[in-house]
Write a protein that holds these residues in place. Structure first.
Motif, PDB file in Angstrom:
ATOM      1  N   MET A   1       8.928  -4.363 -10.679  1.00 26.18           N
ATOM      2  CA  MET A   1       8.404  -4.451  -9.313  1.00 26.18           C
ATOM      3  C   MET A   1       8.136  -3.064  -8.743  1.00 26.18           C
ATOM      4  O   MET A   1       7.116  -2.849  -8.074  1.00 26.18           O
ATOM      5  N   LEU A   2       9.013  -2.129  -9.018  1.00 29.65           N
ATOM      6  CA  LEU A   2       8.826  -0.768  -8.538  1.00 29.65           C
ATOM      7  C   LEU A   2       7.594  -0.126  -9.185  1.00 29.65           C
ATOM      8  O   LEU A   2       6.792   0.517  -8.506  1.00 29.65           O
ATOM      9  N   GLY A   3       7.416  -0.323 -10.485  1.00 33.04           N
ATOM     10  CA  GLY A   3       6.249   0.213 -11.178  1.00 33.04           C
ATOM     11  C   GLY A   3       4.953  -0.375 -10.635  1.00 33.04           C
ATOM     12  O   GLY A   3       3.963   0.346 -10.448  1.00 33.04           O
ATOM     13  N   PHE A   4       4.958  -1.673 -10.376  1.00 28.54           N
ATOM     14  CA  PHE A   4       3.763  -2.313  -9.817  1.00 28.54           C
ATOM     15  C   PHE A   4       3.452  -1.763  -8.428  1.00 28.54           C
ATOM     16  O   PHE A   4       2.299  -1.460  -8.113  1.00 28.54           O
ATOM     17  N   LEU A   5       4.485  -1.609  -7.608  1.00 27.34           N
ATOM     18  CA  LEU A   5       4.293  -1.075  -6.264  1.00 27.34           C
ATOM     19  C   LEU A   5       3.738   0.343  -6.313  1.00 27.34           C
ATOM     20  O   LEU A   5       2.808   0.675  -5.571  1.00 27.34           O
ATOM     21  N   ILE A   6       4.264   1.166  -7.193  1.00 27.93           N
ATOM     22  CA  ILE A   6       3.765   2.542  -7.325  1.00 27.93           C
ATOM     23  C   ILE A   6       2.302   2.531  -7.766  1.00 27.93           C
ATOM     24  O   ILE A   6       1.484   3.295  -7.252  1.00 27.93           O
ATOM     25  N   GLY A   7       1.956   1.648  -8.691  1.00 26.66           N
ATOM     26  CA  GLY A   7       0.573   1.551  -9.141  1.00 26.66           C
ATOM     27  C   GLY A   7      -0.371   1.137  -8.032  1.00 26.66           C
ATOM     28  O   GLY A   7      -1.456   1.701  -7.876  1.00 26.66           O
ATOM     29  N   VAL A   8       0.031   0.166  -7.241  1.00 31.45           N
ATOM     30  CA  VAL A   8      -0.806  -0.304  -6.137  1.00 31.45           C
ATOM     31  C   VAL A   8      -0.945   0.774  -5.069  1.00 31.45           C
ATOM     32  O   VAL A   8      -2.046   1.010  -4.545  1.00 31.45           O
ATOM     33  N   LEU A   9       0.152   1.448  -4.748  1.00 40.76           N
ATOM     34  CA  LEU A   9       0.084   2.521  -3.747  1.00 40.76           C
ATOM     35  C   LEU A   9      -0.799   3.663  -4.230  1.00 40.76           C
ATOM     36  O   LEU A   9      -1.593   4.209  -3.449  1.00 40.76           O
ATOM     37  N   THR A  10      -0.677   4.023  -5.497  1.00 39.33           N
ATOM     38  CA  THR A  10      -1.507   5.093  -6.042  1.00 39.33           C
ATOM     39  C   THR A  10      -2.977   4.695  -6.016  1.00 39.33           C
ATOM     40  O   THR A  10      -3.851   5.513  -5.700  1.00 39.33           O
ATOM     41  N   GLU A  11      -3.249   3.443  -6.333  1.00 38.96           N
ATOM     42  CA  GLU A  11      -4.628   2.958  -6.280  1.00 38.96           C
ATOM     43  C   GLU A  11      -5.169   3.015  -4.860  1.00 38.96           C
ATOM     44  O   GLU A  11      -6.313   3.413  -4.629  1.00 38.96           O
ATOM     45  N   ALA A  12      -4.338   2.659  -3.890  1.00 40.82           N
ATOM     46  CA  ALA A  12      -4.777   2.683  -2.491  1.00 40.82           C
ATOM     47  C   ALA A  12      -5.019   4.112  -2.017  1.00 40.82           C
ATOM     48  O   ALA A  12      -5.954   4.364  -1.251  1.00 40.82           O
TER      49      ALA A  12
END
Length: 67
Positions: free
Chosen positions: A37-48
């Motif tokens: 979940m943390l990795g997914f959140l970091i990926g989404v934030l980086t994409e944003a």
């Protein structure tokens, strides 16, 4: 010690070992889930923040444009 007592002792040892193993598996699954979940959140934030998709960020963006 009688045979029945030895069998009871073995049964309790096996039951305790099984319970410890189950608790260790639960901890590992919980940890892996939280890490994912943390990795997914970091990926989404980086994409944003960057405006580039995750595949582009890791160098696999050419696979999308070949489609």
């Amino acid at each position: 010690m009688t045979r029945a007592t030895q069998a009871d002792d073995r049964w309790f040892e096996n039951a305790a070992a099984a319970q410890i193993h189950a608790e260790q598996l639960q901890f590992a699954e919980r940890f892996n889930g939280r890490a994912a979940m943390l990795g997914f959140l970091i990926g989404v934030l980086t994409e944003a923040l960057t405006g580039r998709g995750i595949l582009h960020q890791i160098g696999l963006g050419t696979l999308l444009s070949q489609g």
